[in-house]
Design an enzyme around this catalytic site. Structure first.
Site, short mmCIF file in Angstrom:
data_model
loop_
_atom_site.label_atom_id
_atom_site.label_comp_id
_atom_site.label_asym_id
_atom_site.label_seq_id
_atom_site.Cartn_x
_atom_site.Cartn_y
_atom_site.Cartn_z
N ARG A 1 0.84 -1.21 0.00
CA ARG A 1 0.00 0.00 0.00
C ARG A 1 0.88 1.26 0.00
NH1 ARG A 1 -4.54 0.20 4.47
NH2 ARG A 1 -2.76 0.74 5.75
N LYS B 1 -2.70 6.43 1.23
CA LYS B 1 -2.54 6.94 2.60
C LYS B 1 -1.66 8.18 2.58
CE LYS B 1 -2.39 4.69 7.10
NZ LYS B 1 -3.61 5.27 7.62
N GLU C 1 -16.29 5.99 4.45
CA GLU C 1 -15.54 5.52 5.62
C GLU C 1 -15.44 6.65 6.62
OE1 GLU C 1 -11.35 4.72 5.08
OE2 GLU C 1 -11.19 6.05 3.37
N1 PLP Z 1 -9.27 4.20 6.42
C1 PLP Z 1 -8.47 5.21 6.78
C2 PLP Z 1 -8.79 6.57 6.30
C3 PLP Z 1 -7.36 4.96 7.61
O1 PLP Z 1 -6.56 5.95 7.98
C4 PLP Z 1 -7.10 3.64 8.03
C5 PLP Z 1 -5.93 3.34 8.86
O2 PLP Z 1 -4.93 2.90 8.39
C6 PLP Z 1 -7.96 2.63 7.62
C7 PLP Z 1 -9.04 2.95 6.83
C8 PLP Z 1 -7.74 1.23 8.06
O3 PLP Z 1 -6.73 0.62 7.33
P1 PLP Z 1 -5.89 -0.57 7.96
O4 PLP Z 1 -6.87 -1.62 8.35
O5 PLP Z 1 -5.02 -1.02 6.85
O6 PLP Z 1 -5.15 -0.02 9.11
C1 COI Z 2 -4.10 3.30 11.39
O1 COI Z 2 -5.06 2.66 11.77
O2 COI Z 2 -2.97 2.81 11.31
C2 COI Z 2 -4.23 4.68 11.00
O3 COI Z 2 -3.39 5.16 10.30
C3 COI Z 2 -5.37 5.42 11.50
C4 COI Z 2 -5.00 6.67 12.08
C5 COI Z 2 -4.40 6.72 13.40
C6 COI Z 2 -5.09 7.83 11.26
#
Ligand code: PLP
Ligand code: COI
Length: 345
Positions: free
Chosen positions: A86, A188, A224
């Site tokens: 990612r 991200k 989201e």
């Molecule tokens: N959506 C957003 C906007 C986020 O910042 C995060 C955090 O990383 C997620 C979703 C969840 O992603 P992940 O499950 O890969 O941490």
């Molecule tokens: C995460 O879940 O790792 C995130 O980046 C979410 C956040 C703290 C913005």
């Protein structure tokens, strides 16, 4: 919580989600078209030129994953290869150089091994959050990508993202958008989070825990929150989650859908979800590395309350099963699918 705690003084069971400085961080610099060999450093400060690309045009992206202390006292992390992939897609979208995916995983392992005493004890409810990130370092004036970059990884022990842990939270429908239809919502990028700061401060002022963002083009479909994806459970126990090009492909969400299908025998669906149908769902939860799986009891749409049948007191039954299974896999209590758990110590 102070950010200067030594590991001996940390009250693991009462940690919030905040920055605590640990001993080591990983650093690699990109110059003349290549990454250097990388190093581990005790210096948590960064000195930058005043016109660095990151400062002027927000050329930065990041990742988030965790290290866990397992039931048999190993230290592991969860699917770091997916964070590496990612980050690659974030870098490509932001015209930044890709940090090689295998080196990303090795660097995560190296920094956690050095900060091992900060991995919270098994059963404390806390984990070691790992924050890889990259930014443009050399001066830029015209709007263009930087030529030089730094990739870093720091760690910080953390507790629950939402105060109260498993207590259901309340979301409000945001009047602000976090991403444009063909923008950067699927990567991200730091800029997505800057975009969400006003909305989150305002949501907190109004007494809500987080914003539920709608699709920016039509504002009729659920996307989201600022820092997590959303799942719903239908009345016939199907796990459903929004499909959209402008949400982050959450690793937790992808893992939960697999757990639902392969461990719990539940149906799953990734599809467009209209705001006007969520009143018919049985449960709702946020999912992400930081949020893990946080139950949502209520969504407020401009004064109109949508209360899920699971209520404001307890996590819903299916959400609980998903949470217990995922955490069980991460903590070594339940056998993981091939490749999900990477052992560090
Ligand atoms: N959506 C957003 C906007 C986020 O910042 C995060 C955090 O990383 C997620 C979703 C969840 O992603 P992940 O499950 O890969 O941490
Ligand atoms: C995460 O879940 O790792 C995130 O980046 C979410 C956040 C703290 C913005």
């Amino acid at each position: 919580m102070s950010n200067t705690l030594t590991k001996e003084k940390i009250d693991w069971s009462n940690l919030g989600f905040g920055y605590i400085k640990t001993d080591y961080r990983y650093i690699s610099n990109y110059k003349d078209g290549k990454w250097d060999e990388g190093t581990l450093s005790t210096d948590s400060n960064i000195v930058l030129n005043e016109s660095a690309g990151v400062l002027q045009y927000a050329q930065t992206c990041f990742e988030g994953l965790k290290a866990y202390r397992t039931v048999d006292n190993h230290v592991v992390c969860f699917r770091p290869d997916l964070n590496a992939a990612r980050l690659k897609s974030s870098c490509e979208r932001l015209e930044m150089p890709v940090f090689p995916e295998d080196r990303f995983v090795e660097a995560v392992k190296a920094v956690v091994a050095k900060d091992i005493d900060y991995v919270p004890p098994y059963g404390s409810g806390a984990t070691l959050y790992i924050r890889p990130y990259m930014f443009g370092t050399n001066p830029v004036m015209g709007v263009k990508p930087a030529d030089e970059y730094q990739f870093r990884i720091f760690t910080s022990p953390v507790g629950p993202y939402f105060k109260g842990g498993a207590k259901p939270i309340t979301l409000r429908i945001s009047d602000f958008d976090r991403a444009a239809p063909r923008g950067t919502g699927h990567v991200k990028a730091g800029l997505n989070y800057a975009m969400s700061l006003h909305a989150i401060v305002d949501a907190h002022k109004q007494g809500f825990n987080e914003n539920m963002y709608l699709d920016p083009a039509t504002r009729t479909k659920v996307e989201e929150t600022g820092g997590a994806n959303i799942i719903f459970i239908t009345k016939d126990n199907k796990v459903i989650t929004p499909k959209s090009n402008s949400i982050l492909p959450s690793i937790t969400r992808r893992s939960l859908l697999y757990v639902a299908q392969h461990y719990l025998g539940l149906g799953t669906e990734e599809r467009e979800i209209r705001l006007d149908e969520i009143k018919d769902f049985k449960e709702c939860a946020l999912c992400g590395t930081a949020a893990v799986l946080s139950p949502v009891g209520k969504v407020v749409d401009h004064g109109k309350e949508i209360l899920f049948p699971s209520g404001m007191e307890h996590i819903g039954e299916i959400s609980k099963k998903l949470y217990d299974t995922l955490l069980g896999i991460q903590m070594g209590r339940i056998e993981a699918p091939e490749g999900w758990i990477v052992k560090i110590a």
